[in-house]
Design an enzyme around this catalytic site. Structure first.
Site, short mmCIF file in Angstrom:
data_model
loop_
_atom_site.label_atom_id
_atom_site.label_comp_id
_atom_site.label_asym_id
_atom_site.label_seq_id
_atom_site.Cartn_x
_atom_site.Cartn_y
_atom_site.Cartn_z
N LEU A 344 5.46 10.07 -32.53
CA LEU A 344 6.22 11.36 -33.01
C LEU A 344 6.21 11.35 -34.32
O LEU A 344 6.35 10.36 -35.04
CB LEU A 344 7.68 11.73 -32.52
CG LEU A 344 7.27 11.74 -31.10
CD1 LEU A 344 8.99 11.78 -30.33
CD2 LEU A 344 6.82 12.98 -30.45
N LYS A 345 6.39 12.47 -35.35
CA LYS A 345 6.61 12.34 -36.71
C LYS A 345 7.75 11.83 -37.23
O LYS A 345 7.64 11.16 -38.05
CB LYS A 345 6.45 13.86 -37.02
CG LYS A 345 6.49 14.11 -38.64
CD LYS A 345 5.12 13.61 -39.16
CE LYS A 345 5.09 13.82 -40.81
NZ LYS A 345 4.14 12.75 -41.50
N VAL A 346 8.78 11.85 -36.26
CA VAL A 346 10.24 11.36 -36.95
C VAL A 346 10.52 10.48 -35.77
O VAL A 346 10.74 10.67 -34.51
CB VAL A 346 11.15 12.55 -37.01
CG1 VAL A 346 12.44 11.79 -37.19
CG2 VAL A 346 10.88 13.46 -37.80
#
Lengths: 350, 350
Positions: A344-346
């Site tokens: 995931l991006k974060v």
């Protein structure tokens, strides 16, 4: 096959010249304010808290602030705060959190503890309103625009540029900073490699492992290139300083073992050339990223950087061929460049 | 095939209980003297200079001296001294050089500069009369006996034990140090795994890459296990903290991808168990080194550590299965365990 040029990753890699130009223009004031605070409070050392790509920007800061500004820089061990609950004493440190999203709880907890102890805190982030922004005395906005691809590219070079600006601001008139102004055009010149790299990537379709090598300022580049290749192409890639590589891992090298060497002009170039020869004697396959004609001439695959970039700024151009290589290799392997599997991006870790 | 038990590596791995017992007995006095100097001079932080295996011992010191003794520890960047000629200011630091041979010029140059600046200097070495010994105010002799195999084993655990002794000496009566006295017998108990590991190694004859995972005190163990596997078996192995692994490299994991997780009892165990489950969902092949029955039960290959070792000392036992695994895997692949290709015992880098 999808058209790669429509991917977020392709677009964000190619946005780098304009993103860097904007930061160099609009970010100066906030970085100068941080530099002033560092000088007024006679800061003795810097502790950096970061993970992933941002940790690699921290590696650059470790060398640049050390060599140019004589500031010892340590990388924080967040688990001492979040898991062992035994935070070290910061004393008269600047505690710098670097995070694209500003959301990772472990990085926020390091800065919150630093504030509690009364240390000077600052952050480099693309989200000034994030939790990390809230616990920092000085917030440097990367102004990179939203980064949609999971693999960070433009926020990495923005973090490097912010660190270079900080080093120059601390140095004042003693440092020549004109070179910094030329970086957007040098990065644009480096991006012209994309046609060559699209071809070169085909050669590595079935590469299973490789090693990336950089030293000094470009130790960070070796780590960041390695991370991009892992995230985007699922190749097992390990980064090394050439000196550490001689203490054991050299045993890995056999005929055809791929090694990517980052060897721009500067004080380390003679050593890197010697190192490339050592690799060639052992029949490694050597890819060289350099602006030096001789270093390029001894490579199996030379990737030429533009000339005229001083060593301390070379990580800003030297990572670009690596970003392109990782993207085109993902494409050659028919992987989605924007959404690496399982990421995931974060990422929230403690 | 040669008889492995006649190799230096086999013998040195099995000498560890007696080597550790000797250091715990004879090394106490010199380590107490260093601890006294640290307290008298009110040392504010520690800078460690080391490479290879000794650098991994430095990683242990970073966590142990940080968590138990509240001393911030940084790892030196020798190239700032030897290449860029811009040494940072040490201030009120202890500068600690760790080196089996005491010969590497870059490590010697860091300590020489520290002495020039008037900082407190010390070394952990197996050769007290070496160049490194000459530039240190305090010399801790590892007393490990000559190490003939190129891959370091008994000097690594000796370095860990010396660091544990130093932490205890700094802590004084506040720390329970009885656990330290039991380490030689716990290491002897761990060595009993050698029959199981000799069998297990066959399974990995054609493994080309793997990842090792440890966090906190055992971040060092992940690095050292990775280094042993590279030196002895030429496998591409990358070490990670489980937290860093979630920031990108998790994308590598696919069906059958081998991951060695070091997960002894302690504060990080719950997190490591969650991490192992994450790996299993992605169908990784998981080898677990642990003293915890549940963590072992979810492994494809469990390697059981003796119980009763506190977390802060667990790196001393947790590396032993890794040493045995690297040795037996080298044997399974018909490689010479004493003389890895391309390596010398003493590596001189600047």
């Amino acid at each position: 096959m999808t058209d790669l040029t429509h991917s977020h990753l392709y677009q964000e890699i190619h946005q780098q010249p304009q993103v860097l130009a904007r930061l160099l223009d609009e970010g100066k004031e906030s970085i100068q304010a941080l530099a002033n605070a560092i000088q007024e409070r006679q800061i003795s050392h810097v502790v950096i808290a970061a993970r992933g790509t941002s940790d690699n920007a921290g590696r650059y800061a470790k060398y640049l602030l050390g060599a140019v500004n004589h500031l010892p820089v340590g990388l924080a061990t967040p688990s001492l705060f979040s898991v062992y609950e035994q935070p070290p004493t910061f004393g008269n440190a600047l505690v710098l959190g670097i995070s694209q999203s500003g959301k990772s709880p472990d990085i926020v907890s390091v800065l919150a503890e630093a504030q509690r102890q009364g240390a000077l805190t600052a952050t480099l982030t693309n989200f000034p309103g994030s939790n990390l922004g809230k616990v920092a005395d000085y917030v440097i906005d990367l102004r990179a625009g939203e980064e949609k691809a999971v693999a960070a590219t433009k926020t990495y070079t923005s973090e490097l540029a912010a660190i270079a600006l900080l080093s120059s601001a601390l140095c004042g008139d003693a440092c020549i900073t004109n070179a910094l102004e030329t970086i957007p055009e040098k990065v644009a010149a480096t991006l012209k490699l994309h046609t060559q790299i699209a071809q070169v990537a085909e050669r590595y379709r079935y590469m299973q492992t490789c090693v990336t090598i950089g030293r000094g300022y470009n130790y960070a580049t070796a780590f960041e290139l390695s991370l991009k290749l892992k995230e985007l192409t699922y190749t097992v890639v390990e980064p090394y300083s050439s000196a550490d590589f001689m203490h054991g891992p050299l045993a890995l090298i056999e005929h055809g073992f791929p090694v990517i060497v980052i060897a721009p002009s500067g004080r380390l170039l003679p050593e890197m050339k010697t190192f490339i020869h050592t690799l060639k004697v052992r029949e490694a396959e050597v890819i060289v990223i350099s602006d030096d004609a001789e270093a390029l001439s001894i490579a199996r695959v030379p990737l030429a950087l533009p000339e005229g970039v001083p060593e301390w700024l070379s990580p800003l151009t030297a990572i670009v061929p690596g970003q392109l290589f990782a993207m085109y290799l993902a494409h050659a392997k028919d992987y989605d460049p924007d959404h690496p599997r399982g990421l995931l991006k974060v990422t929230e870790t403690r």
